[in-house]
Design a protein around this motif. Structure first.
Motif, PDB file in Angstrom:
ATOM      1  N   LEU A   1       1.435 -15.082  19.040  1.00 49.02           N
ATOM      2  CA  LEU A   1       1.523 -14.138  17.929  1.00 49.02           C
ATOM      3  C   LEU A   1       0.236 -14.067  17.124  1.00 49.02           C
ATOM      4  CD1 LEU A   1       3.184 -12.430  15.801  1.00 49.02           C
ATOM      5  CD2 LEU A   1       3.938 -14.621  14.857  1.00 49.02           C
ATOM      6  N   LEU A   2      -0.120 -12.841  16.737  1.00 52.55           N
ATOM      7  CA  LEU A   2      -1.206 -12.612  15.785  1.00 52.55           C
ATOM      8  C   LEU A   2      -0.613 -12.031  14.507  1.00 52.55           C
ATOM      9  CD1 LEU A   2      -3.981 -10.826  17.914  1.00 52.55           C
ATOM     10  CD2 LEU A   2      -3.728 -13.263  17.461  1.00 52.55           C
ATOM     11  N   LEU A   3      -1.057 -12.543  13.358  1.00 50.90           N
ATOM     12  CA  LEU A   3      -0.726 -11.949  12.074  1.00 50.90           C
ATOM     13  C   LEU A   3      -1.987 -11.290  11.528  1.00 50.90           C
ATOM     14  CD1 LEU A   3       1.406 -14.686  10.232  1.00 50.90           C
ATOM     15  CD2 LEU A   3       2.227 -12.631  11.386  1.00 50.90           C
ATOM     16  N   ILE A   4      -1.900  -9.988  11.234  1.00 47.88           N
ATOM     17  CA  ILE A   4      -3.033  -9.243  10.696  1.00 47.88           C
ATOM     18  C   ILE A   4      -2.655  -8.715   9.321  1.00 47.88           C
ATOM     19  CG2 ILE A   4      -4.556  -7.250  11.018  1.00 47.88           C
ATOM     20  CD1 ILE A   4      -4.116  -7.494  14.012  1.00 47.88           C
ATOM     21  N   GLY A   5      -3.497  -8.968   8.350  1.00 45.81           N
ATOM     22  CA  GLY A   5      -3.228  -8.476   7.008  1.00 45.81           C
ATOM     23  C   GLY A   5      -4.428  -8.688   6.122  1.00 45.81           C
ATOM     24  N   ALA A   6      -4.534  -7.892   5.087  1.00 39.31           N
ATOM     25  CA  ALA A   6      -5.661  -7.976   4.164  1.00 39.31           C
ATOM     26  C   ALA A   6      -5.640  -9.306   3.422  1.00 39.31           C
ATOM     27  CB  ALA A   6      -5.594  -6.812   3.169  1.00 39.31           C
ATOM     28  N   PRO A   7      -6.786  -9.722   2.894  1.00 36.42           N
ATOM     29  CA  PRO A   7      -6.804 -10.920   2.045  1.00 36.42           C
ATOM     30  C   PRO A   7      -5.798 -10.776   0.909  1.00 36.42           C
ATOM     31  CG  PRO A   7      -9.037 -10.166   2.497  1.00 36.42           C
ATOM     32  CD  PRO A   7      -8.123  -9.098   3.015  1.00 36.42           C
ATOM     33  N   GLY A   8      -5.038 -11.824   0.650  1.00 35.07           N
ATOM     34  CA  GLY A   8      -4.117 -11.809  -0.475  1.00 35.07           C
ATOM     35  C   GLY A   8      -2.717 -11.309  -0.183  1.00 35.07           C
ATOM     36  N   VAL A   9      -2.421 -10.905   1.075  1.00 34.88           N
ATOM     37  CA  VAL A   9      -1.078 -10.389   1.373  1.00 34.88           C
ATOM     38  C   VAL A   9      -0.091 -11.488   1.722  1.00 34.88           C
ATOM     39  CG1 VAL A   9      -2.003  -8.179   2.153  1.00 34.88           C
ATOM     40  CG2 VAL A   9      -1.517  -9.975   3.835  1.00 34.88           C
ATOM     41  N   GLY A  10      -0.564 -12.729   1.899  1.00 33.10           N
ATOM     42  CA  GLY A  10       0.363 -13.827   2.153  1.00 33.10           C
ATOM     43  C   GLY A  10       0.530 -14.219   3.602  1.00 33.10           C
TER      44      GLY A  10
ATOM     45  N   THR B   1       4.575  -3.244  12.351  1.00 34.79           N
ATOM     46  CA  THR B   1       4.140  -3.279  10.957  1.00 34.79           C
ATOM     47  C   THR B   1       5.317  -3.571  10.038  1.00 34.79           C
ATOM     48  OG1 THR B   1       2.305  -1.740  11.341  1.00 34.79           O
ATOM     49  CG2 THR B   1       3.099  -1.952   9.077  1.00 34.79           C
ATOM     50  N   VAL B   2       5.104  -4.495   9.092  1.00 37.16           N
ATOM     51  CA  VAL B   2       6.111  -4.797   8.084  1.00 37.16           C
ATOM     52  C   VAL B   2       5.515  -4.480   6.723  1.00 37.16           C
ATOM     53  CG1 VAL B   2       5.410  -7.244   8.079  1.00 37.16           C
ATOM     54  CG2 VAL B   2       7.617  -6.571   7.094  1.00 37.16           C
ATOM     55  N   ASN B   3       6.247  -3.686   5.939  1.00 38.44           N
ATOM     56  CA  ASN B   3       5.790  -3.267   4.619  1.00 38.44           C
ATOM     57  C   ASN B   3       6.515  -4.050   3.532  1.00 38.44           C
ATOM     58  OD1 ASN B   3       4.088  -0.919   5.506  1.00 38.44           O
ATOM     59  ND2 ASN B   3       6.066  -0.214   6.280  1.00 38.44           N
ATOM     60  N   GLY B   4       5.784  -4.377   2.468  1.00 37.75           N
ATOM     61  CA  GLY B   4       6.416  -5.075   1.352  1.00 37.75           C
ATOM     62  C   GLY B   4       5.407  -5.424   0.287  1.00 37.75           C
ATOM     63  N   ASP B   5       5.904  -5.571  -0.944  1.00 40.06           N
ATOM     64  CA  ASP B   5       5.023  -5.893  -2.069  1.00 40.06           C
ATOM     65  C   ASP B   5       4.928  -7.391  -2.326  1.00 40.06           C
ATOM     66  OD1 ASP B   5       4.697  -3.196  -2.378  1.00 40.06           O
ATOM     67  OD2 ASP B   5       5.851  -3.035  -4.247  1.00 40.06           O
ATOM     68  N   SER B   6       5.801  -8.186  -1.711  1.00 38.89           N
ATOM     69  CA  SER B   6       5.795  -9.628  -1.960  1.00 38.89           C
ATOM     70  C   SER B   6       6.187 -10.369  -0.683  1.00 38.89           C
ATOM     71  CB  SER B   6       6.769  -9.991  -3.081  1.00 38.89           C
ATOM     72  OG  SER B   6       8.107  -9.816  -2.649  1.00 38.89           O
ATOM     73  N   SER B   7       5.843 -11.654  -0.634  1.00 43.23           N
ATOM     74  CA  SER B   7       6.206 -12.476   0.524  1.00 43.23           C
ATOM     75  C   SER B   7       7.709 -12.563   0.675  1.00 43.23           C
ATOM     76  CB  SER B   7       5.609 -13.882   0.371  1.00 43.23           C
ATOM     77  OG  SER B   7       4.193 -13.838   0.432  1.00 43.23           O
ATOM     78  N   ASP B   8       8.435 -12.658  -0.446  1.00 41.57           N
ATOM     79  CA  ASP B   8       9.889 -12.772  -0.365  1.00 41.57           C
ATOM     80  C   ASP B   8      10.528 -11.494   0.177  1.00 41.57           C
ATOM     81  OD1 ASP B   8       9.788 -15.331  -1.337  1.00 41.57           O
ATOM     82  OD2 ASP B   8      10.300 -14.796  -3.408  1.00 41.57           O
ATOM     83  N   GLU B   9       9.890 -10.366  -0.032  1.00 46.95           N
ATOM     84  CA  GLU B   9      10.386  -9.108   0.521  1.00 46.95           C
ATOM     85  C   GLU B   9      10.060  -9.002   2.002  1.00 46.95           C
ATOM     86  OE1 GLU B   9       9.767  -4.264  -0.102  1.00 46.95           O
ATOM     87  OE2 GLU B   9       8.808  -5.680  -1.479  1.00 46.95           O
TER      88      GLU B   9
END
Length: 270
Positions: A13-22, A245-253
């Motif tokens: 698995l690869l996780l791709i996300g901007a800095p600060g997204v968790g 792609t997974v969308n969300g404003d927080s890690s818990d979401e």
């Protein structure tokens, strides 16, 4: 009682996300929920090799001290050697990295394939990976662009790529409200995890500070740079049918959505 989640097959698995997204938070939560999964961090592997004075680490350190970037092929070699050490590569095509096998980037040598790093010990691409669920891993920190991804494609059969998508405005707002206790590393956020007393650490009562790089302008630039490099990378994996792609404003979401999709693809519950 929480269910035990086991895998039906290996995931790479690869996780791709901007800095600060968790990404780190999601990795930690996945490792806790799925004990068969390990984290392979290219940065940690590099630091460990430098610290342990391995031949590869010694050469990588000399490159970094000269102000140059460690070649992509050297990073792939680090990852492959780690997977080989864990017994997750079924054949013995990956050769050990030795002092006399180093391609000297200081001379201006261009690294185009992994074979360029190993002189006299060519790497075949005929080896295969174990599909045992215990051979599952999350690859962190590499690849970061399409050129690196194309090299990884030839050697590491990634089978799931997750894009964690959080709006830049949310990330910037999170950074603006972040405070830390330097000696312990405890992190607070005045929006959703405030200290009991404003400006003071809950445990010691000492003043909280801002990280040096937690300047909104710096983060806006980092996020802009990520967007430029990530769009082609995401398109690359989308064309290969691996991207989700997974969308969300927080890690818990984000976490429950990620767990649900991951379990649909790889896991069973007992």
């Amino acid at each position: 009682m929480e269910r035990i989640h086991t895998l039906r097959k290996a995931t790479r698995l690869l996780l791709i996300g901007a800095p600060g997204v968790g990404k780190g938070t999601q990795t930690e939560r996945m490792l806790q929920r799925y004990p068969q999964v390990s984290a392979i961090s290219s940065g940690d592997l590099l630091r460990n090799n430098v610290r342990n004075r391995t031949p590869l680490g010694i050469h990588a350190e000399s490159i970094m001290k000269s102000g140059k970037m460690v070649p992509d092929t050297m990073m792939i070699r680090l990852i492959l050697n780690e997977l080989n050490k864990r017994g997750w590569i079924k054949s013995e095509s990956v050769m050990p990295y030795t002092l006399n096998s180093v391609g000297l980037s200081e001379r201006g040598t261009s690294f185009s394939t992994v074979d360029d790093v190993i002189v006299g010990a060519p790497m075949t691409t005929g080896y295969s990976y174990s599909d045992d669920p215990h051979a599952s891993f999350i690859l962190d920190g590499f690849p970061r662009n399409v050129a690196q991804a194309q090299q990884v494609d030839k050697l590491i059969p990634v089978n799931f790529v997750v894009h964690i998508n959080t709006p830049s405005s949310v990330v910037i707002d999170r950074i603006k409200n972040r405070w830390v206790h330097g000696p312990s590393g405890r992190v607070y956020n005045t929006t959703y995890n405030p200290p009991q007393t404003a400006g003071l650490d809950d445990v010691t009562g000492e003043p909280l500070t801002r990280r040096d790089d937690d300047d909104p302008a710096v983060w806006e630039n980092r996020l802009s740079q990520f967007e430029k490099t990530s769009l082609p990378l995401l398109e690359h994996y989308d064309n290969k049918g691996l991207l989700w792609t997974v969308n969300g404003d927080s890690s818990d979401e984000i976490t429950p959505k990620l767990f649900q999709e991951f379990e649909r693809r790889f896991a069973s519950s007992v």
